[in-house]
Design an enzyme around this catalytic site. Structure first.
Site, PDB file in Angstrom:
ATOM      1  N   ASN A   9      -2.312   0.746   2.919  1.00 14.47           N
ATOM      2  CA  ASN A   9      -1.052   1.098   3.578  1.00 14.47           C
ATOM      3  C   ASN A   9      -0.962   2.619   3.630  1.00 14.47           C
ATOM      4  O   ASN A   9      -0.752   3.258   2.601  1.00 14.47           O
ATOM      5  CB  ASN A   9       0.107   0.490   2.759  1.00 14.47           C
ATOM      6  CG  ASN A   9       1.467   0.948   3.247  1.00 14.47           C
ATOM      7  OD1 ASN A   9       1.593   1.525   4.330  1.00 14.47           O
ATOM      8  ND2 ASN A   9       2.489   0.692   2.452  1.00 14.47           N
ATOM      9  N   TRP A  10      -1.125   3.163   4.825  1.00 12.88           N
ATOM     10  CA  TRP A  10      -1.120   4.628   4.953  1.00 12.88           C
ATOM     11  C   TRP A  10       0.292   5.225   4.866  1.00 12.88           C
ATOM     12  O   TRP A  10       0.447   6.434   4.849  1.00 12.88           O
ATOM     13  CB  TRP A  10      -1.769   5.035   6.276  1.00 12.88           C
ATOM     14  CG  TRP A  10      -3.261   4.999   6.250  1.00 12.88           C
ATOM     15  CD1 TRP A  10      -4.072   4.775   5.175  1.00 12.88           C
ATOM     16  CD2 TRP A  10      -4.144   5.223   7.367  1.00 12.88           C
ATOM     17  NE1 TRP A  10      -5.384   4.842   5.551  1.00 12.88           N
ATOM     18  CE2 TRP A  10      -5.465   5.114   6.886  1.00 12.88           C
ATOM     19  CE3 TRP A  10      -3.955   5.508   8.724  1.00 12.88           C
ATOM     20  CZ2 TRP A  10      -6.584   5.274   7.715  1.00 12.88           C
ATOM     21  CZ3 TRP A  10      -5.058   5.664   9.550  1.00 12.88           C
ATOM     22  CH2 TRP A  10      -6.357   5.555   9.045  1.00 12.88           C
ATOM     23  N   LYS A  11       1.314   4.388   4.902  1.00 11.58           N
ATOM     24  CA  LYS A  11       2.705   4.882   4.866  1.00 11.58           C
ATOM     25  C   LYS A  11       2.892   5.954   5.949  1.00 11.58           C
ATOM     26  O   LYS A  11       2.317   5.832   7.016  1.00 11.58           O
ATOM     27  CB  LYS A  11       3.055   5.381   3.459  1.00 11.58           C
ATOM     28  CG  LYS A  11       2.745   4.327   2.396  1.00 11.58           C
ATOM     29  CD  LYS A  11       3.321   4.637   1.048  1.00 11.58           C
ATOM     30  CE  LYS A  11       2.984   3.522   0.074  1.00 11.58           C
ATOM     31  NZ  LYS A  11       3.562   3.706  -1.239  1.00 11.58           N
ATOM     32  N   HIS A  96       8.589  -4.074   2.149  1.00 10.32           N
ATOM     33  CA  HIS A  96       8.041  -3.092   1.201  1.00 10.32           C
ATOM     34  C   HIS A  96       9.198  -2.431   0.447  1.00 10.32           C
ATOM     35  O   HIS A  96      10.293  -2.274   0.979  1.00 10.32           O
ATOM     36  CB  HIS A  96       7.216  -2.047   1.959  1.00 10.32           C
ATOM     37  CG  HIS A  96       6.444  -1.155   1.041  1.00 10.32           C
ATOM     38  ND1 HIS A  96       7.024  -0.073   0.429  1.00 10.32           N
ATOM     39  CD2 HIS A  96       5.176  -1.219   0.587  1.00 10.32           C
ATOM     40  CE1 HIS A  96       6.116   0.512  -0.359  1.00 10.32           C
ATOM     41  NE2 HIS A  96       4.985  -0.173  -0.277  1.00 10.32           N
ATOM     42  N   GLU A  98       9.855   0.526  -0.212  1.00 10.21           N
ATOM     43  CA  GLU A  98      10.416   1.774   0.334  1.00 10.21           C
ATOM     44  C   GLU A  98      11.503   1.494   1.371  1.00 10.21           C
ATOM     45  O   GLU A  98      12.616   2.016   1.216  1.00 10.21           O
ATOM     46  CB  GLU A  98       9.275   2.689   0.817  1.00 10.21           C
ATOM     47  CG  GLU A  98       8.579   3.303  -0.406  1.00 10.21           C
ATOM     48  CD  GLU A  98       7.096   3.602  -0.239  1.00 10.21           C
ATOM     49  OE1 GLU A  98       6.591   3.581   0.891  1.00 10.21           O
ATOM     50  OE2 GLU A  98       6.436   3.855  -1.276  1.00 10.21           O
ATOM     51  N   GLU A 165       4.373  -6.232  -6.006  1.00  5.86           N
ATOM     52  CA  GLU A 165       4.295  -4.794  -6.228  1.00  5.86           C
ATOM     53  C   GLU A 165       5.433  -4.347  -7.150  1.00  5.86           C
ATOM     54  O   GLU A 165       6.542  -4.069  -6.673  1.00  5.86           O
ATOM     55  CB  GLU A 165       4.419  -4.052  -4.896  1.00  5.86           C
ATOM     56  CG  GLU A 165       3.322  -4.361  -3.909  1.00  5.86           C
ATOM     57  CD  GLU A 165       3.111  -3.193  -2.955  1.00  5.86           C
ATOM     58  OE1 GLU A 165       2.029  -2.613  -2.996  1.00  5.86           O
ATOM     59  OE2 GLU A 165       4.032  -2.862  -2.213  1.00  5.86           O
ATOM     60  N   GLY A 171       2.930   4.381  -6.650  1.00  8.51           N
ATOM     61  CA  GLY A 171       2.840   5.836  -6.521  1.00  8.51           C
ATOM     62  C   GLY A 171       3.034   6.587  -7.820  1.00  8.51           C
ATOM     63  O   GLY A 171       3.216   7.808  -7.807  1.00  8.51           O
ATOM     64  N   SER A 204      -0.466   1.518  -7.635  1.00  4.94           N
ATOM     65  CA  SER A 204      -1.473   2.382  -8.272  1.00  4.94           C
ATOM     66  C   SER A 204      -2.837   1.718  -8.412  1.00  4.94           C
ATOM     67  O   SER A 204      -3.529   1.900  -9.413  1.00  4.94           O
ATOM     68  CB  SER A 204      -0.957   2.894  -9.625  1.00  4.94           C
ATOM     69  OG  SER A 204       0.203   3.681  -9.442  1.00  4.94           O
ATOM     70  N   GLY A 225      -1.712   2.012  -1.620  1.00  5.23           N
ATOM     71  CA  GLY A 225      -1.079   3.143  -0.943  1.00  5.23           C
ATOM     72  C   GLY A 225      -1.934   4.387  -1.078  1.00  5.23           C
ATOM     73  O   GLY A 225      -2.893   4.588  -0.330  1.00  5.23           O
ATOM     74  N   GLY A 226      -1.620   5.202  -2.075  1.00  3.41           N
ATOM     75  CA  GLY A 226      -2.266   6.510  -2.254  1.00  3.41           C
ATOM     76  C   GLY A 226      -3.781   6.489  -2.152  1.00  3.41           C
ATOM     77  O   GLY A 226      -4.373   7.320  -1.444  1.00  3.41           O
TER      78      GLY A 226
HETATM   79  P1  PGA Z   1       0.356   3.050  -4.389  1.00  2.00           P
HETATM   80  O1  PGA Z   1       1.303   2.313  -3.316  1.00  2.00           O
HETATM   81  O2  PGA Z   1      -0.997   2.411  -4.294  1.00  2.00           O
HETATM   82  O3  PGA Z   1       0.344   4.497  -3.938  1.00  2.00           O
HETATM   83  O4  PGA Z   1       0.971   2.870  -5.719  1.00  2.00           O
HETATM   84  C1  PGA Z   1       1.258   0.915  -3.164  1.00  2.00           C
HETATM   85  C2  PGA Z   1       2.201   0.475  -2.093  1.00  2.00           C
HETATM   86  O5  PGA Z   1       3.247   1.116  -1.907  1.00  2.00           O
HETATM   87  O6  PGA Z   1       1.939  -0.516  -1.392  1.00  2.00           O
END
Ligand code: PGA
Length: 243
Positions: A9-11, A96, A98, A165, A171, A204, A225-226
């Site tokens: 997920n590139w956000k 998600h 966020e 998650e 993150g 993470s 994500g990251g």
């Molecule tokens: P992260 O994000 O790998 O940076 O913790 C995961 C996500 O938000 O799906």
């Protein structure tokens, strides 16, 4: 047999130029990846058509980071399933943490997004997970169960992915212990009552913990994500080995 789904997920990262340069490095690294797993990338909406064009003849599939429940209409800032299908999008992340946090997305809205995605042949990746405070108060299971039951109501267990998650692990560098992530994924499977349901872990995920996570019996993939922003590290995750 549940085929794992490894999704990045590139956000809100990656211009089209950056996405092109990423793919130039990433695609050769997954050329020989086993087809026993799905590989998915979720670019921001603006880079979807660029990425879709580049990956056309590869095994890499595309996800959106959200999807609306209507085909069209007065919904400023939203994107409909038919718009995504035009770009060969296969998956849609919904719920998600966020958008739940910053835009107050409700379980009911998330449910409408998931149902609409399935109706159009997209595979929703429905995210659930508790906050730090909820876990400390002993409410994690109750919160996740509510998100699962309300978020999935009326959906089919086929063409569906659930991503567990824990918000405190997103993150932050704090991964949930693989055994605990596996326990929650097993609970989700029992609540949904489907042995075929694909359940990912997210929070993470990185090259250092992917092999241990993927060795767990109820974890059928990861949402990253990251670590998906760096092509070498996401390729290492895509090429996980069961330990
Ligand atoms: P992260 O994000 O790998 O940076 O913790 C995961 C996500 O938000 O799906």
């Amino acid at each position: 047999m549940r085929k794992p789904v490894i999704a990045g997920n590139w956000k809100m990262h990656m211009t089209c130029a950056e996405a092109r340069s990423y793919m130039a490095t990433f695609l050769p690294l997954i050329e020989n990846t086993s087809d026993d797993r799905h590989l998915v990338i979720a670019p921001p909406f603006t880079a979807i058509s660029t990425v879709a064009e580049i990956v056309r003849n590869t095994s890499l599939e595309i996800s959106s980071q959200n999807v609306h429940w209507e085909d069209q209409g007065a919904y400023t800032a939203e994107v409909s399933p038919t718009m995504l299908l035009e770009h060969k999008v296969r998956y849609a992340i919904v719920g998600h943490s966020e958008p739940r946090k910053y835009f107050s997305e409700s379980d009911e809205q998330i449910n409408r997004r998931a149902i609409s995605a399935q109706r159009h042949g997209l595979i929703p990746i429905v995210c659930v997970g508790e906050t730090d405070e909820q876990r400390e108060r002993g409410e994690a299971e109750r919160v996740i169960r509510r998100q699962v039951e309300q978020g999935l109501e009326g959906t089919s267990c086929e063409n569906l992915v659930v991503a567990y998650e824990p918000i405190w692990a997103i993150g932050t560098g704090k991964t949930c212990a693989a055994t605990e992530a596996n326990r929650i994924c097993g609970l989700i499977r029992s609540w949904v009552g489907s042995s075929n349901l694909i359940i990912q872990y997210g929070g993470s995920v990185k090259p250092a913990n992917i092999d241990e996570l993927m060795a767990m019996s109820d974890i059928d993939g990861v949402l990253v994500g990251g670590a998906s922003l760096d092509p070498d590290s996401f390729a290492r995750i895509a090429n996980y080995n069961i330990i």
